[in-house]
Design an enzyme around this catalytic site. Structure first.
Site, PDB file in Angstrom:
ATOM      1  N   ALA A 291       0.857  -1.202   0.000  1.00 15.29           N
ATOM      2  CA  ALA A 291       0.000   0.000   0.000  1.00 15.29           C
ATOM      3  C   ALA A 291       0.886   1.243   0.000  1.00 15.29           C
ATOM      4  O   ALA A 291       0.649   2.205  -0.747  1.00 15.29           O
ATOM      5  CB  ALA A 291      -0.923  -0.007   1.214  1.00 15.29           C
TER       6      ALA A 291
ATOM      7  N   HIS B 201      -9.192 -10.340   0.545  1.00 17.69           N
ATOM      8  CA  HIS B 201      -9.567  -9.578  -0.663  1.00 17.69           C
ATOM      9  C   HIS B 201     -11.064  -9.699  -0.958  1.00 17.69           C
ATOM     10  O   HIS B 201     -11.735  -8.721  -1.267  1.00 17.69           O
ATOM     11  CB  HIS B 201      -8.786 -10.072  -1.888  1.00 17.69           C
ATOM     12  CG  HIS B 201      -7.325  -9.734  -1.843  1.00 17.69           C
ATOM     13  ND1 HIS B 201      -6.441 -10.127  -2.821  1.00 17.69           N
ATOM     14  CD2 HIS B 201      -6.577  -9.031  -0.954  1.00 17.69           C
ATOM     15  CE1 HIS B 201      -5.227  -9.699  -2.530  1.00 17.69           C
ATOM     16  NE2 HIS B 201      -5.290  -9.033  -1.391  1.00 17.69           N
TER      17      HIS B 201
ATOM     18  N   ARG C  21       2.791 -13.402   6.350  1.00 16.49           N
ATOM     19  CA  ARG C  21       1.632 -13.911   5.588  1.00 16.49           C
ATOM     20  C   ARG C  21       2.073 -14.917   4.526  1.00 16.49           C
ATOM     21  O   ARG C  21       1.303 -15.785   4.126  1.00 16.49           O
ATOM     22  CB  ARG C  21       0.853 -12.765   4.950  1.00 16.49           C
ATOM     23  CG  ARG C  21       1.600 -12.019   3.887  1.00 16.49           C
ATOM     24  CD  ARG C  21       0.765 -11.018   3.101  1.00 16.49           C
ATOM     25  NE  ARG C  21       1.589 -10.368   2.082  1.00 16.49           N
ATOM     26  CZ  ARG C  21       1.894 -10.890   0.902  1.00 16.49           C
ATOM     27  NH1 ARG C  21       1.412 -12.053   0.554  1.00 16.49           N
ATOM     28  NH2 ARG C  21       2.685 -10.263   0.048  1.00 16.49           N
TER      29      ARG C  21
ATOM     30  N   SER D  41      -7.216   1.355   8.251  1.00 15.84           N
ATOM     31  CA  SER D  41      -6.317   0.374   8.850  1.00 15.84           C
ATOM     32  C   SER D  41      -7.087  -0.317   9.964  1.00 15.84           C
ATOM     33  O   SER D  41      -8.171   0.134  10.343  1.00 15.84           O
ATOM     34  CB  SER D  41      -5.096   1.104   9.420  1.00 15.84           C
ATOM     35  OG  SER D  41      -4.335   0.227  10.211  1.00 15.84           O
ATOM     36  N   ARG D  42      -6.493  -1.372  10.501  1.00 13.90           N
ATOM     37  CA  ARG D  42      -7.154  -2.001  11.648  1.00 13.90           C
ATOM     38  C   ARG D  42      -7.003  -1.136  12.899  1.00 13.90           C
ATOM     39  O   ARG D  42      -7.712  -1.325  13.867  1.00 13.90           O
ATOM     40  CB  ARG D  42      -6.590  -3.408  11.870  1.00 13.90           C
ATOM     41  CG  ARG D  42      -6.997  -4.381  10.773  1.00 13.90           C
ATOM     42  CD  ARG D  42      -6.196  -5.643  10.816  1.00 13.90           C
ATOM     43  NE  ARG D  42      -4.784  -5.338  10.695  1.00 13.90           N
ATOM     44  CZ  ARG D  42      -3.809  -6.189  10.890  1.00 13.90           C
ATOM     45  NH1 ARG D  42      -4.090  -7.432  11.224  1.00 13.90           N
ATOM     46  NH2 ARG D  42      -2.547  -5.817  10.761  1.00 13.90           N
TER      47      ARG D  42
ATOM     48  N   ASP E 200       1.220 -16.278  -4.055  1.00 12.98           N
ATOM     49  CA  ASP E 200       1.860 -14.970  -3.926  1.00 12.98           C
ATOM     50  C   ASP E 200       2.387 -14.461  -5.259  1.00 12.98           C
ATOM     51  O   ASP E 200       2.199 -13.296  -5.594  1.00 12.98           O
ATOM     52  CB  ASP E 200       2.996 -15.006  -2.887  1.00 12.98           C
ATOM     53  CG  ASP E 200       3.341 -13.580  -2.473  1.00 12.98           C
ATOM     54  OD1 ASP E 200       2.421 -12.861  -2.035  1.00 12.98           O
ATOM     55  OD2 ASP E 200       4.493 -13.153  -2.642  1.00 12.98           O
TER      56      ASP E 200
ATOM     57  N   TYR F  87     -12.062  -0.436   7.426  1.00 12.73           N
ATOM     58  CA  TYR F  87     -12.398  -0.396   5.990  1.00 12.73           C
ATOM     59  C   TYR F  87     -13.881  -0.119   5.781  1.00 12.73           C
ATOM     60  O   TYR F  87     -14.276   0.540   4.824  1.00 12.73           O
ATOM     61  CB  TYR F  87     -11.925  -1.669   5.269  1.00 12.73           C
ATOM     62  CG  TYR F  87     -12.734  -2.912   5.499  1.00 12.73           C
ATOM     63  CD1 TYR F  87     -13.843  -3.192   4.725  1.00 12.73           C
ATOM     64  CD2 TYR F  87     -12.368  -3.827   6.484  1.00 12.73           C
ATOM     65  CE1 TYR F  87     -14.588  -4.336   4.936  1.00 12.73           C
ATOM     66  CE2 TYR F  87     -13.102  -4.968   6.705  1.00 12.73           C
ATOM     67  CZ  TYR F  87     -14.216  -5.225   5.935  1.00 12.73           C
ATOM     68  OH  TYR F  87     -14.947  -6.361   6.150  1.00 12.73           O
TER      69      TYR F  87
ATOM     70  N   LYS G 220      -3.401  -8.582  -6.290  1.00 14.06           N
ATOM     71  CA  LYS G 220      -3.382  -9.958  -6.792  1.00 14.06           C
ATOM     72  C   LYS G 220      -3.022 -10.909  -5.636  1.00 14.06           C
ATOM     73  O   LYS G 220      -2.325 -10.480  -4.717  1.00 14.06           O
ATOM     74  CB  LYS G 220      -2.392 -10.109  -7.956  1.00 14.06           C
ATOM     75  CG  LYS G 220      -0.983  -9.542  -7.712  1.00 14.06           C
ATOM     76  CD  LYS G 220      -0.201 -10.426  -6.841  1.00 14.06           C
ATOM     77  CE  LYS G 220       1.032 -10.177  -6.293  1.00 14.06           C
ATOM     78  NZ  LYS G 220       1.512 -10.947  -5.194  1.00 14.06           N
TER      79      LYS G 220
HETATM   80  N1  LIG Z   1       1.408  -5.879  -6.949  1.00 14.88           N
HETATM   81  C1  LIG Z   1       2.535  -6.058  -6.294  1.00 14.88           C
HETATM   82  O1  LIG Z   1       3.623  -5.727  -6.774  1.00 14.88           O
HETATM   83  C2  LIG Z   1       2.463  -6.641  -4.915  1.00 14.88           C
HETATM   84  C3  LIG Z   1       3.601  -6.697  -4.127  1.00 14.88           C
HETATM   85  C4  LIG Z   1       3.479  -7.185  -2.835  1.00 14.88           C
HETATM   86  C5  LIG Z   1       2.261  -7.645  -2.375  1.00 14.88           C
HETATM   87  N2  LIG Z   1       1.178  -7.606  -3.182  1.00 14.88           N
HETATM   88  C6  LIG Z   1      -0.135  -8.075  -2.715  1.00 14.88           C
HETATM   89  O2  LIG Z   1      -0.646  -7.128  -1.777  1.00 14.88           O
HETATM   90  C7  LIG Z   1      -1.287  -7.784  -0.697  1.00 14.88           C
HETATM   91  C8  LIG Z   1      -0.650  -7.285   0.599  1.00 14.88           C
HETATM   92  O3  LIG Z   1       0.717  -7.630   0.593  1.00 14.88           O
HETATM   93  P1  LIG Z   1       1.795  -6.850   1.516  1.00 14.88           P
HETATM   94  O4  LIG Z   1       3.107  -7.426   1.154  1.00 14.88           O
HETATM   95  O5  LIG Z   1       1.596  -5.408   1.465  1.00 14.88           O
HETATM   96  O6  LIG Z   1       1.366  -7.415   2.953  1.00 14.88           O
HETATM   97  P2  LIG Z   1       1.610  -6.730   4.360  1.00 14.88           P
HETATM   98  O7  LIG Z   1       2.822  -5.873   4.348  1.00 14.88           O
HETATM   99  O8  LIG Z   1       1.484  -7.826   5.359  1.00 14.88           O
HETATM  100  O9  LIG Z   1       0.379  -5.732   4.513  1.00 14.88           O
HETATM  101  C9  LIG Z   1      -0.936  -6.164   4.549  1.00 14.88           C
HETATM  102  C10 LIG Z   1      -1.707  -5.188   5.422  1.00 14.88           C
HETATM  103  O10 LIG Z   1      -3.071  -5.596   5.456  1.00 14.88           O
HETATM  104  C11 LIG Z   1      -3.618  -5.357   6.757  1.00 14.88           C
HETATM  105  N3  LIG Z   1      -4.023  -6.649   7.290  1.00 14.88           N
HETATM  106  C12 LIG Z   1      -3.270  -7.610   7.840  1.00 14.88           C
HETATM  107  N4  LIG Z   1      -4.010  -8.675   8.181  1.00 14.88           N
HETATM  108  C13 LIG Z   1      -5.255  -8.357   7.813  1.00 14.88           C
HETATM  109  C14 LIG Z   1      -6.478  -9.056   7.895  1.00 14.88           C
HETATM  110  N5  LIG Z   1      -6.546 -10.283   8.412  1.00 14.88           N
HETATM  111  N6  LIG Z   1      -7.586  -8.453   7.443  1.00 14.88           N
HETATM  112  C15 LIG Z   1      -7.510  -7.219   6.922  1.00 14.88           C
HETATM  113  N7  LIG Z   1      -6.372  -6.508   6.820  1.00 14.88           N
HETATM  114  C16 LIG Z   1      -5.260  -7.084   7.260  1.00 14.88           C
HETATM  115  C17 LIG Z   1      -2.521  -4.741   7.589  1.00 14.88           C
HETATM  116  O11 LIG Z   1      -2.669  -3.335   7.495  1.00 14.88           O
HETATM  117  P3  LIG Z   1      -3.321  -2.539   8.714  1.00 14.88           P
HETATM  118  O12 LIG Z   1      -2.488  -2.868   9.919  1.00 14.88           O
HETATM  119  O13 LIG Z   1      -3.216  -1.141   8.285  1.00 14.88           O
HETATM  120  O14 LIG Z   1      -4.739  -3.018   8.873  1.00 14.88           O
HETATM  121  C18 LIG Z   1      -1.256  -5.155   6.869  1.00 14.88           C
HETATM  122  O15 LIG Z   1      -0.210  -4.256   7.076  1.00 14.88           O
HETATM  123  C19 LIG Z   1      -1.141  -9.279  -0.959  1.00 14.88           C
HETATM  124  O16 LIG Z   1      -2.344  -9.789  -1.468  1.00 14.88           O
HETATM  125  C20 LIG Z   1      -0.043  -9.399  -2.002  1.00 14.88           C
HETATM  126  O17 LIG Z   1      -0.247 -10.460  -2.918  1.00 14.88           O
HETATM  127  C21 LIG Z   1       1.258  -7.108  -4.440  1.00 14.88           C
END
Ligand SMILES: NC(=O)c1ccc[n+]([C@@H]2O[C@H](COP(=O)([O-])OP(=O)(O)OC[C@H]3O[C@@H](n4cnc5c(N)ncnc54)[C@H](OP(=O)(O)O)[C@@H]3O)[C@@H](O)[C@H]2O)c1
Length: 361
Positions: free
Chosen positions: A44, A113, A199, A64-65, A212, A92, A131
């Site tokens: 994000a 998602h 995760r 955020s949570r 992933d 959210y 994704k």
């Molecule tokens: N397109 C790309 O290049 C790319 C790259 C990396 C990841 N991604 C995708 O993006 C997603 C997130 O990946 P990330 O690496 O950013 O993960 P991350 O750093 O773990 O962040 C996910 C965030 O979601 C919130 N969260 C955690 N558990 C949750 C739950 N059970 N329910 C709702 N919200 C929750 C938390 O934010 P809060 O504490 O603020 O709630 C957490 O910081 C994944 O689906 C991944 O496949 C895409």
């Protein structure tokens, strides 16, 4: 090996091109679009720094949570409103009640998602969702139906498709310069941190290599060759029940073959090679954001094409979402929902063969 169930959708042969090559994604393409960001996690933060480069993107709200995290993120990036969980209402859901938000970007772990994107569509918000779109094809079909029923935009955030280098690769393949594509090899592996709380390793978060990063080798296969006739999958599973490695073979009715590999333990080349009857195209690493294409003709002549990327490489997909909303399009022709549904059905079939399951299945 398993033949895929035919879909009612016409089979996509190749993703149409948008002619993005060499276009600057930054200049405004129309009226302002107001964004809500759901989660303050790693991706994000990176995506929002690219969103901030686009003058017609309004950084409206973040959730955020926790209220503390939402406010810290809002203040760091310049959002106008911040929503954390409050009195039993998730942050959210509070963001989704904000009438100033036009479109949400869902950047939570895979397993949430569906829940979050569905709530967003029900609240009348357009959705860009990370994704893989969902954990399985059933959930993805449900989201696509809901978006269509409500006439709302929905897109899986596969930024790779919008990059100038990848658009150019698709253009070269479609031009016939490589002849008929007969073989494609693509891999994405990296040694993920060995943290049990990550995760990536947690079954309840939809962990594992295939979910992933599998979407990246598959996206190269889909825009190069379309939907395969069949898929075979093998995987190594951890004690926690997620795949550390998965190998896929896709077979096409033409006889073309794709070998795709994902890993959370091995540092792999992270490249894609598309081989045809007249030549070969190889992208440099990483295949999700390449800056170079090497094209080798059948007689061995080589040329290298180089590409600059604006921001971290998310600006192109963000420009596309904004452009689609400004023009009233409900899906992107470059990342069509049919391709997302194909990807999800390939992931379902691969998981079924390799014994990978999740609580939400
Ligand atoms: N397109 C790309 O290049 C790319 C790259 C990396 C990841 N991604 C995708 O993006 C997603 C997130 O990946 P990330 O690496 O950013 O993960 P991350 O750093 O773990 O962040 C996910 C965030 O979601 C919130 N969260 C955690 N558990 C949750 C739950 N059970 N329910 C709702 N919200 C929750 C938390 O934010 P809060 O504490 O603020 O709630 C957490 O910081 C994944 O689906 C991944 O496949 C895409």
């Amino acid at each position: 090996m398993c033949a895929l169930t035919p879909t009612p959708e016409p089979l996509l042969v190749r993703t149409p091109l948008l002619g993005f090559v060499d276009q600057d994604p930054v200049p405004a393409s129309g009226d302002p679009v107001r964004w809500g960001i759901i989660s303050t996690g790693r991706i994000a933060s990176t995506v929002v720094s690219d969103l901030a480069l686009l003058p017609d993107a309004v950084l409206q709200s973040v959730s955020s949570r926790t209220q503390e995290n939402a406010e810290a993120f809002a203040s760091e990036h310049g959002f106008q409103s911040a929503y954390g969980d409050d009195g039993g209402l998730p942050g959210y859901q509070r963001l989704l009640r904000d009438p100033a938000v036009d479109v949400v970007y869902v950047a939570t772990p895979h397993t949430s998602h569906y829940l979050v994107a569905k709530a967003a569509l029900k609240a009348g918000k357009h959705v860009l969702c990370e994704k893989p779109l969902t954990i399985n094809a059933r959930e993805a079909e449900d989201l696509v139906s809901l978006a269509r029923e409500k006439s709302l935009f929905l897109m899986e955030a596969v930024r790779t498709r919008f990059l100038p280098s990848v658009q150019r690769a698709a253009e070269i393949i479609a031009s016939g310069e490589l002849g008929e594509v007969r073989w494609l090899q693509a891999d994405l592996g990296f040694p993920a941190p060995d943290r049990p709380d990550s995760r990536l390793w947690r079954r309840e978060d939809g962990g594992g290599a295939l979910m992933d990063v599998g979407v990246y080798p598959l996206t190269w296969a889909l825009f190069s060759l379309g939907r395969p006739q069949s898929i075979t999958a093998t995987a190594h599973l951890t004690d926690g029940g997620v795949d550390s490695e998965t190998a896929l073979t896709l077979s096409y009715s033409s006889g073309a073959q794709v070998q795709a590999m994902t890993s959370l333990t091995a540092a792999t080349p992270q490249t894609a090679t598309v081989c045809g009857t007249k030549g070969m195209l190889r992208c440099n690493a990483p295949l999700f954001n390449p800056s170079e294409l090497t094209i080798t003709s059948g007689s061995g002549e080589q040329r290298v094409e180089k590409f600059a990327t604006v921001g971290h490489g998310y600006t192109y997909q963000l420009r596309e979402v904004i452009r689609c909303l400004q023009e009233g399009l409900l899906e992107s022709p470059t990342m069509p929902l049919a391709d997302t549904l194909t990807t999800m059905s390939l992931l379902d079939e691969a998981r079924s063969q390799a014994g990978i399951s999740y609580p939400g299945d």
